[in-house]
Design a protein around this motif. Structure first.
Motif, PDB file in Angstrom:
ATOM      1  N   TYR A 114       0.834  -1.204   0.000  1.00  0.00           N
ATOM      2  CA  TYR A 114       0.000   0.000   0.000  1.00  0.00           C
ATOM      3  C   TYR A 114       0.871   1.258   0.000  1.00  0.00           C
ATOM      4  CZ  TYR A 114      -3.028  -3.789   1.057  1.00  0.00           C
ATOM      5  OH  TYR A 114      -3.671  -5.007   0.980  1.00  0.00           O
ATOM      6  N   CYS A 115       2.014   1.186   0.659  1.00  0.00           N
ATOM      7  CA  CYS A 115       2.983   2.286   0.555  1.00  0.00           C
ATOM      8  C   CYS A 115       3.398   2.491  -0.900  1.00  0.00           C
ATOM      9  CB  CYS A 115       4.224   1.978   1.386  1.00  0.00           C
ATOM     10  SG  CYS A 115       3.988   1.990   3.159  1.00  0.00           S
ATOM     11  N   GLU A 116       3.666   1.396  -1.596  1.00  0.00           N
ATOM     12  CA  GLU A 116       4.106   1.506  -2.983  1.00  0.00           C
ATOM     13  C   GLU A 116       2.994   2.033  -3.876  1.00  0.00           C
ATOM     14  OE1 GLU A 116       6.077   1.622  -6.444  1.00  0.00           O
ATOM     15  OE2 GLU A 116       6.908   1.477  -4.416  1.00  0.00           O
ATOM     16  N   LEU A 117       1.781   1.582  -3.660  1.00  0.00           N
ATOM     17  CA  LEU A 117       0.652   2.096  -4.450  1.00  0.00           C
ATOM     18  C   LEU A 117       0.457   3.594  -4.205  1.00  0.00           C
ATOM     19  CD1 LEU A 117      -1.714  -0.931  -3.906  1.00  0.00           C
ATOM     20  CD2 LEU A 117      -0.978  -0.103  -6.150  1.00  0.00           C
ATOM     21  N   ILE A 118       0.613   4.029  -2.969  1.00  0.00           N
ATOM     22  CA  ILE A 118       0.500   5.458  -2.664  1.00  0.00           C
ATOM     23  C   ILE A 118       1.662   6.220  -3.299  1.00  0.00           C
ATOM     24  CG2 ILE A 118       0.497   7.177  -0.816  1.00  0.00           C
ATOM     25  CD1 ILE A 118      -0.783   4.980   0.973  1.00  0.00           C
ATOM     26  N   ARG A 119       2.854   5.642  -3.242  1.00  0.00           N
ATOM     27  CA  ARG A 119       4.006   6.297  -3.856  1.00  0.00           C
ATOM     28  C   ARG A 119       3.786   6.522  -5.343  1.00  0.00           C
ATOM     29  NH1 ARG A 119       8.115   5.665  -7.075  1.00  0.00           N
ATOM     30  NH2 ARG A 119       7.449   3.562  -7.623  1.00  0.00           N
ATOM     31  N   GLN A 120       3.281   5.511  -6.025  1.00  0.00           N
ATOM     32  CA  GLN A 120       3.044   5.648  -7.464  1.00  0.00           C
ATOM     33  C   GLN A 120       1.985   6.708  -7.743  1.00  0.00           C
ATOM     34  OE1 GLN A 120       2.375   1.859  -9.372  1.00  0.00           O
ATOM     35  NE2 GLN A 120       4.105   0.885  -8.351  1.00  0.00           N
ATOM     36  N   TRP A 121       0.942   6.740  -6.917  1.00  0.00           N
ATOM     37  CA  TRP A 121      -0.113   7.739  -7.088  1.00  0.00           C
ATOM     38  C   TRP A 121       0.414   9.151  -6.833  1.00  0.00           C
ATOM     39  CZ3 TRP A 121      -1.741  10.377  -2.574  1.00  0.00           C
ATOM     40  CH2 TRP A 121      -2.788  11.283  -2.766  1.00  0.00           C
ATOM     41  N   ALA A 122       1.292   9.298  -5.817  1.00  0.00           N
ATOM     42  CA  ALA A 122       1.718  10.627  -5.372  1.00  0.00           C
ATOM     43  C   ALA A 122       2.837  11.225  -6.213  1.00  0.00           C
ATOM     44  CB  ALA A 122       2.182  10.550  -3.911  1.00  0.00           C
ATOM     45  N   THR A 123       3.657  10.383  -6.857  1.00  0.00           N
ATOM     46  CA  THR A 123       4.840  10.895  -7.549  1.00  0.00           C
ATOM     47  C   THR A 123       4.444  11.780  -8.727  1.00  0.00           C
ATOM     48  OG1 THR A 123       6.119   8.946  -6.921  1.00  0.00           O
ATOM     49  CG2 THR A 123       6.965  10.257  -8.758  1.00  0.00           C
ATOM     50  N   LEU A 124       4.866  13.039  -8.656  1.00  0.00           N
ATOM     51  CA  LEU A 124       4.607  14.038  -9.700  1.00  0.00           C
ATOM     52  C   LEU A 124       3.115  14.185  -9.996  1.00  0.00           C
ATOM     53  CD1 LEU A 124       7.553  13.313 -12.163  1.00  0.00           C
ATOM     54  CD2 LEU A 124       7.473  14.894 -10.234  1.00  0.00           C
ATOM     55  N   HIS A 125       2.302  14.005  -8.975  1.00  0.00           N
ATOM     56  CA  HIS A 125       0.864  14.209  -9.134  1.00  0.00           C
ATOM     57  C   HIS A 125       0.638  15.667  -9.546  1.00  0.00           C
ATOM     58  CE1 HIS A 125      -3.404  14.404  -8.409  1.00  0.00           C
ATOM     59  NE2 HIS A 125      -3.459  13.173  -7.905  1.00  0.00           N
ATOM     60  N   PRO A 126       0.038  15.914 -10.697  1.00  0.00           N
ATOM     61  CA  PRO A 126      -0.037  17.296 -11.202  1.00  0.00           C
ATOM     62  C   PRO A 126      -0.848  18.228 -10.328  1.00  0.00           C
ATOM     63  CG  PRO A 126      -1.411  15.817 -12.518  1.00  0.00           C
ATOM     64  CD  PRO A 126      -0.591  14.951 -11.617  1.00  0.00           C
ATOM     65  N   GLU A 127      -1.836  17.700  -9.620  1.00  0.00           N
ATOM     66  CA  GLU A 127      -2.679  18.569  -8.789  1.00  0.00           C
ATOM     67  C   GLU A 127      -2.025  18.899  -7.456  1.00  0.00           C
ATOM     68  OE1 GLU A 127      -7.252  18.615  -6.978  1.00  0.00           O
ATOM     69  OE2 GLU A 127      -6.658  17.097  -8.439  1.00  0.00           O
ATOM     70  N   PHE A 128      -1.068  18.054  -7.018  1.00  0.00           N
ATOM     71  CA  PHE A 128      -0.523  18.208  -5.674  1.00  0.00           C
ATOM     72  C   PHE A 128       0.983  18.467  -5.679  1.00  0.00           C
ATOM     73  CE2 PHE A 128      -4.069  14.964  -4.939  1.00  0.00           C
ATOM     74  CZ  PHE A 128      -5.034  15.966  -4.807  1.00  0.00           C
ATOM     75  N   SER A 129       1.476  19.077  -6.723  1.00  0.00           N
ATOM     76  CA  SER A 129       2.902  19.387  -6.801  1.00  0.00           C
ATOM     77  C   SER A 129       3.249  20.718  -6.143  1.00  0.00           C
ATOM     78  CB  SER A 129       3.355  19.408  -8.266  1.00  0.00           C
ATOM     79  OG  SER A 129       3.316  18.113  -8.820  1.00  0.00           O
ATOM     80  N   TYR A 130       2.257  21.561  -5.940  1.00  0.00           N
ATOM     81  CA  TYR A 130       2.483  22.858  -5.291  1.00  0.00           C
ATOM     82  C   TYR A 130       1.394  23.076  -4.240  1.00  0.00           C
ATOM     83  CZ  TYR A 130       5.885  23.653  -8.935  1.00  0.00           C
ATOM     84  OH  TYR A 130       6.980  23.533  -9.767  1.00  0.00           O
ATOM     85  N   LEU A 131       1.462  22.282  -3.199  1.00  0.00           N
ATOM     86  CA  LEU A 131       0.525  22.356  -2.096  1.00  0.00           C
ATOM     87  C   LEU A 131       0.814  23.589  -1.236  1.00  0.00           C
ATOM     88  CD1 LEU A 131       0.660  18.586  -1.085  1.00  0.00           C
ATOM     89  CD2 LEU A 131      -1.325  19.753  -2.081  1.00  0.00           C
ATOM     90  N   PRO A 132      -0.076  23.935  -0.302  1.00  0.00           N
ATOM     91  CA  PRO A 132       0.237  25.036   0.602  1.00  0.00           C
ATOM     92  C   PRO A 132       1.528  24.813   1.395  1.00  0.00           C
ATOM     93  CG  PRO A 132      -2.095  24.526   0.706  1.00  0.00           C
ATOM     94  CD  PRO A 132      -1.459  23.454  -0.135  1.00  0.00           C
ATOM     95  N   ARG A 133       1.860  23.553   1.692  1.00  0.00           N
ATOM     96  CA  ARG A 133       3.068  23.235   2.451  1.00  0.00           C
ATOM     97  C   ARG A 133       3.392  21.768   2.205  1.00  0.00           C
ATOM     98  NH1 ARG A 133       7.444  24.095   4.395  1.00  0.00           N
ATOM     99  NH2 ARG A 133       7.957  24.959   6.439  1.00  0.00           N
ATOM    100  N   LYS A 134       4.525  21.327   2.718  1.00  0.00           N
ATOM    101  CA  LYS A 134       4.926  19.923   2.575  1.00  0.00           C
ATOM    102  C   LYS A 134       3.886  19.006   3.203  1.00  0.00           C
ATOM    103  CE  LYS A 134       7.842  20.487   6.673  1.00  0.00           C
ATOM    104  NZ  LYS A 134       9.226  20.494   7.174  1.00  0.00           N
ATOM    105  N   PHE A 135       3.858  17.738   2.724  1.00  0.00           N
ATOM    106  CA  PHE A 135       2.800  16.811   3.140  1.00  0.00           C
ATOM    107  C   PHE A 135       3.401  15.427   3.343  1.00  0.00           C
ATOM    108  CE2 PHE A 135      -1.140  14.522   3.179  1.00  0.00           C
ATOM    109  CZ  PHE A 135      -2.070  15.452   3.643  1.00  0.00           C
TER     110      PHE A 135
END
Length: 552
Positions: free
Chosen positions: A145-166
């Motif tokens: 599940y960590c790996e599935l989340i990693r694949q989803w999160a990597t360079l996610h276009p909507e979440f590349s410039y969040l208000p702060r680190k996550f």
């Protein structure tokens, strides 16, 4: 462990090419500092007090022996012969030149590693229990599940410039070794009354200037909806999180301001539009495909444990190491081995090029070619047969990696502090060295029992001082280094933030004050009671009185 497919490798290789060009243009004066800053941060490159610092991602802490060797080579060729393991299961290099960073990233890519999203206002490295897949108290292995989340999160276009680190942490055990309650999102694998595997979702935890324990957002979420629910949480945060003040921009501030019930309503509202999107739905075959990368290794059924028992009875040095640096394995005939990076005289978490390469050889010889980075700045060889423990112990000792101090007061978490970090207010490494020097009696440390001392050089809390049994925070007072001490924190199951005992003490009084606290504990404990249990029973007052009894 997970290995890249052709798409993964192409993505990482292309990022290296892009950053090489960006670095060249910056050095040629074609990009300004303001233009280059977000580009370097998205590739894990900071500008520290003395030199650039490169933070390399170790997804959920898992390392192959080929990767260990490459990290050793990078430490020798591009740095000063060592790297630093962090509390987020990454490794940092503190002395590369800016010009060399593209070459380092290319070398990392050759062994399926990178520094993508180890900095910047994005989803950082996904962390997990360092005993995932081998712990005897595990509900299910969290690594797929960590790996599935990693694949989803990597360079996610909507979440590349969040208000702060996550930051997201995942655990699959009943004992929380991943500090899920002090992450932006904490995920715990659980089973419902029918035995179905799902996740408990926590949100709004974090340390830093405003430490907060996370709250349960959803007690049970079916696994098929994991990614869509994460997407909904991130979407609400991205839309509503503050961007006008970086000290109030983390999701924990948003959750506190809205209240968890109102936040949950907004998440559920967004989730209704996302939950059935095919690209965000985890079907059983998706989970099975990734889980195959984490299948149990070919364990032996013929392990002979008689030699270990004999050594425990006849060799006190081996017995000390076995008791402190090894743990019960989920499979008979095997033991989990902690590799201590807390040898006295060495900065906590530092590991040399020789040690990295030597550990790679030991991983191949004793533990199926894998190692893990821990939240406590150590390493783990997770699958060691009992009849190989003697040989491993001797080999680790030859590398300086067998100090029998895991879980003791000498097993400190410590950020780089003023020695390296441009954000730090005070030193950490030299204070850790002074503590090591004062408390160098192993028998005394063992008598104290499990004790977590964490130290940070500033309020950013990279050393997790808020959740230490004894926390030490460096502060600046008119150019002088002082240290605030807190007691009673924990990042485990009953997570708690430490209580400040009183005014900060000057640097030259930290060790004396710590000794007074430990003497108070010894005087007040009942039987084999732990420091944390004693503190929770008697409260802060007796510790406070003794800490300042001889202040000057």
């Amino acid at each position: 462990m997970y290995r890249y497919d052709s798409d993964d490798q192409a993505l990482v290789d292309e990022r290296v090419v892009q950053f090489r060009d960006q670095t060249r243009r910056y050095l040629d004066g074609k990009l300004t500092e303001d233009q280059f800053r977000p580009l370097r941060l998205m590739n894990g490159l900071y500008i520290q007090r003395h030199a650039p610092m490169l933070r390399v991602s170790i997804p959920y802490g898992l390392l192959g022996s080929d990767q260990l060797r490459m990290l050793g080579s990078i430490a020798r060729r591009y740095d000063r012969g060592y790297g630093h393991i962090t509390t987020r299961q990454n490794i940092q290099f503190n002395w590369p030149t800016l010009e060399s960073v593209p070459d380092i990233l290319a070398d990392l890519a050759s062994v399926q590693m990178h520094a993508i999203q180890t900095s910047g206002n994005c989803i950082r490295n996904i962390t997990s229990d360092h005993l995932a897949g081998v712990a005897d108290d595990e509900v299910a292995d969290p690594r797929p599940y960590c790996e599935l989340i990693r694949q989803w999160a990597t360079l996610h276009p909507e979440f590349s410039y969040l208000p702060r680190k996550f930051k997201i942490a995942v655990t699959g055990s009943r004992t929380d070794r991943a500090a899920t309650q002090v992450h932006d999102i904490g995920l715990r694998l659980v089973r419902d009354d029918n035995g179905e595997l799902g996740v408990e979702v926590l949100v709004g935890g974090g340390l830093g200037r405003t430490p907060i324990i996370g709250e349960v957002l959803r007690p049970f979420l079916p696994l098929r909806h994991l990614l869509s629910y994460l997407e909904a949480i991130l979407r609400v945060y991205n839309l509503l999180g503050r961007r006008d003040n970086k000290y109030k921009s983390r999701i924990k501030i948003l959750v506190r301001a809205m209240g968890v019930e109102a936040f949950r309503e907004r998440v559920e509202e967004h989730w209704q539009h996302l939950r059935e999107q095919p690209e965000l739905t985890l079907e059983p075959e998706d989970i099975e495909t990734v889980s195959a990368h984490f299948a149990p290794p070919p364990y032996r059924d013929d392990v002979d444990a008689s030699g270990v028992q004999s050594l425990l009875e006849t060799d006190p040095a081996f017995a000390r190491w076995y008791a402190r640096n090894t743990r019960k394995h989920g499979r008979d005939g095997y033991r989990i081995v902690f590799v201590s990076l807390k040898k006295p005289g060495i900065a906590p978490g530092d590991i040399t090029d020789i040690q990295l390469e030597g550990l790679a050889d030991l991983a191949d010889r004793y533990s199926f070619g894998e190692a893990r980075a821990t939240h406590t700045q150590n390493l783990v060889l997770a699958d060691v047969p009992l009849d190989a423990l003697d040989g491993l112990w001797r080999d680790l000792d030859a590398l300086g990696l067998a100090t029998p101090n895991i879980g003791t007061a000498a097993d400190m978490i410590c950020c780089p502090g003023l020695d390296f970090c441009s954000l730090a207010n005070a030193g950490s490494i030299d204070v850790a060295a002074a503590i090591h020097e004062r408390f160098d009696d192993l028998d005394y440390l063992y008598d104290l029992g499990d004790l977590r001392i964490n130290m940070s050089g500033c309020m950013n809390a990279c050393g997790h001082h808020h959740v230490a049994h004894i926390g030490v925070l460096g502060v600046d007072k008119k150019g002088r280094e002082f240290y605030q001490l807190t007691l009673g924190g924990s990042s485990a199951d009953a997570a708690a933030l430490g209580d400040r005992i009183g005014p900060a003490v000057p640097k030259d009084q930290v060790v004396d004050t710590l000794e007074a606290l430990l003497d108070t504990f010894v005087a007040l404990r009942e039987g084999e009671e732990s420091f944390l249990d004693t503190y929770r029973r008697v409260g802060i007052q007796p510790f406070k009185e003794q800490a300042y009894a001889n202040a000057h």
